[in-house]
Design an enzyme around this catalytic site. Structure first.
Site, short mmCIF file in Angstrom:
data_model
loop_
_atom_site.label_atom_id
_atom_site.label_comp_id
_atom_site.label_asym_id
_atom_site.label_seq_id
_atom_site.Cartn_x
_atom_site.Cartn_y
_atom_site.Cartn_z
N ASP A 66 0.99 -1.03 -0.09
CA ASP A 66 0.05 0.22 -0.10
C ASP A 66 0.75 1.52 -0.02
O ASP A 66 0.56 1.77 -1.26
CB ASP A 66 -1.08 -0.07 1.16
CG ASP A 66 -0.32 0.05 2.47
OD1 ASP A 66 1.26 0.02 2.44
OD2 ASP A 66 -0.91 0.05 3.57
N ASP A 90 1.12 -8.37 3.69
CA ASP A 90 -0.41 -8.63 4.10
C ASP A 90 -1.23 -8.60 3.64
O ASP A 90 -2.33 -8.91 4.40
CB ASP A 90 -0.20 -6.87 4.64
CG ASP A 90 1.27 -6.54 5.30
OD1 ASP A 90 1.45 -7.38 6.31
OD2 ASP A 90 1.55 -5.40 5.15
N GLY A 133 1.02 -8.22 10.51
CA GLY A 133 -0.57 -7.67 10.27
C GLY A 133 -1.01 -6.65 11.06
O GLY A 133 -1.43 -6.65 11.82
O1 F6P Z 1 4.05 -3.73 5.46
C1 F6P Z 1 4.67 -5.63 5.96
C2 F6P Z 1 5.30 -5.45 6.64
O2 F6P Z 1 6.02 -6.53 7.16
C3 F6P Z 1 3.67 -5.44 7.75
O3 F6P Z 1 3.46 -6.56 7.90
C4 F6P Z 1 4.53 -4.94 8.84
O4 F6P Z 1 3.92 -4.48 10.01
C5 F6P Z 1 5.70 -3.59 8.75
O5 F6P Z 1 5.94 -4.21 7.95
C6 F6P Z 1 6.77 -3.69 9.29
O6 F6P Z 1 7.63 -2.99 9.06
P1 F6P Z 1 9.51 -3.06 9.62
O7 F6P Z 1 9.97 -3.74 8.78
O8 F6P Z 1 9.80 -1.03 9.26
O9 F6P Z 1 8.89 -3.12 10.82
#
Ligand code: F6P
Length: 308
Positions: A66, A90, A133
């Site tokens: 997104d 996701d 998620g």
């Molecule tokens: O959007 C992908 C995702 O893996 C989500 O499921 C998760 O909440 C987020 O990215 C984690 O982000 P980061 O790698 O910045 O901790």
């Protein structure tokens, strides 16, 4: 202005089907519209537009979730031609049934549940597995079903600890001395707002169950879900998404996002996807099927029945 780019030909993409990650070194952290540099946030979108034109690009194929597709949409409003490809673990992009990456994450989470099953059963414990998620519970739901979880907690269905407690007790009465809970990181306990963003609801639940006399252990799967070798399903749809992206370029059909609907990959206008989240419908078939076989979603005991 710097134009950092890699020219891709057949040899650059040869031999990478079985590996995860990115060969370009791209990241979803740098938003050209709000670029963070030396403690300041500036709009560098014009620089992105200038680089695009200086390289004589016909379009940008943007692969991501997104956040990435929202940026792509904003760039399209500045005149860049975009083709979006839905890739996120996701699975929360609207109008597409499955994004690539999702099934690989589900498979990692399912394997984790299988492993936790063994130890929970041996030690007569409650095992809680936290999956990714933040807003949508797709990974928790699919892995929960595949891994035979007793309780599945997702952001779309706020839970209460009484319902989880009841499910664990019901299992005990049947001689099952352990229970498996899978919860999305964004799962919400009814009426609870965390003041500290770093606190995890899975640890809060672990504590609550311990206090109620159930020995509990929480495992946060975190980024393990985003790494490693993709499952065959993801390799297959990624191949088809790639083919369809190339087809759109040849047809000069821009500002579109590819979507998988039924067994077919088609495309929809970028502005129909950007800024929206595909939540798990609370009457999703898998939820109905799971409820029918006794899986708890943490909401069976209604608020008014809970003693304060
Ligand atoms: O959007 C992908 C995702 O893996 C989500 O499921 C998760 O909440 C987020 O990215 C984690 O982000 P980061 O790698 O910045 O901790």
């Amino acid at each position: 202005m710097t134009a950092d780019f890699v020219e891709l030909d057949q040899s650059s993409v040869s031999g990478i089907l079985h590996i995860g990650g990115t060969i370009l070194g791209t990241t979803n952290r740098d938003n050209p519209f709000a670029f963070k540099e030396h403690g300041e946030v500036t709009d560098k979108s014009q620089m992105a537009v200038d680089v695009y034109h200086s390289l004589g690009l016909e379009c940008l194929v943007v692969i991501g979730g997104d956040g990435t597709l929202n940026i792509a949409h904003e760039l399209s409003e500045l005149g860049l031609k975009i083709i979006g490809v839905p890739k996120t673990i996701d699975n929360d992009l609207v109008l597409t049934e499955v994004t690539f990456g999702f099934m690989s994450a589900v498979s990692v989470a399912t394997e984790a549940l299988d492993r936790l099953h063994t130890t929970a059963e041996s030690h007569h414990r409650v095992s809680i597995l936290e999956t990714m998620g933040r807003d949508a519970g797709w990974i928790a739901l699919f892995a929960g079903v595949a891994g035979g979880a007793d309780v599945i907690l997702i952001p779309e269905i706020p839970y209460n600890v009484d319902s989880v407690h009841q499910k664990i007790l019901q299992r005990r009465k049947k001689g099952k001395k352990f229970s498996l809970i899978v919860m999305a990181e964004g799962a919400k306990e009814e009426g609870v707002t965390l003041s500290d963003k770093k606190t995890k609801m899975s640890y809060v639940l672990e504590d609550a169950l311990e206090k109620r006399g159930f020995e509990s252990r929480c495992t946060v799967l975190g980024h393990l879900q985003r790494g490693g070798s993709p499952v065959s399903y993801d390799r297959i749809i990624a191949t088809e998404y790639g083919y369809q992206a190339a087809r759109l370029i040849i047809e000069r059909k821009f500002n579109q996002v590819l979507v998988l609907q039924g067994s077919e990959i088609t495309s929809v206008a970028l502005d129909r996807v950007s800024g929206l989240t595909k939540f798990v419908p609370v009457d999703h078939n898998l939820i109905m099927a799971s409820r029918a076989i006794g899986v708890s979603f943490g909401d069976e005991i209604k608020k008014e029945e809970i003693k304060s």
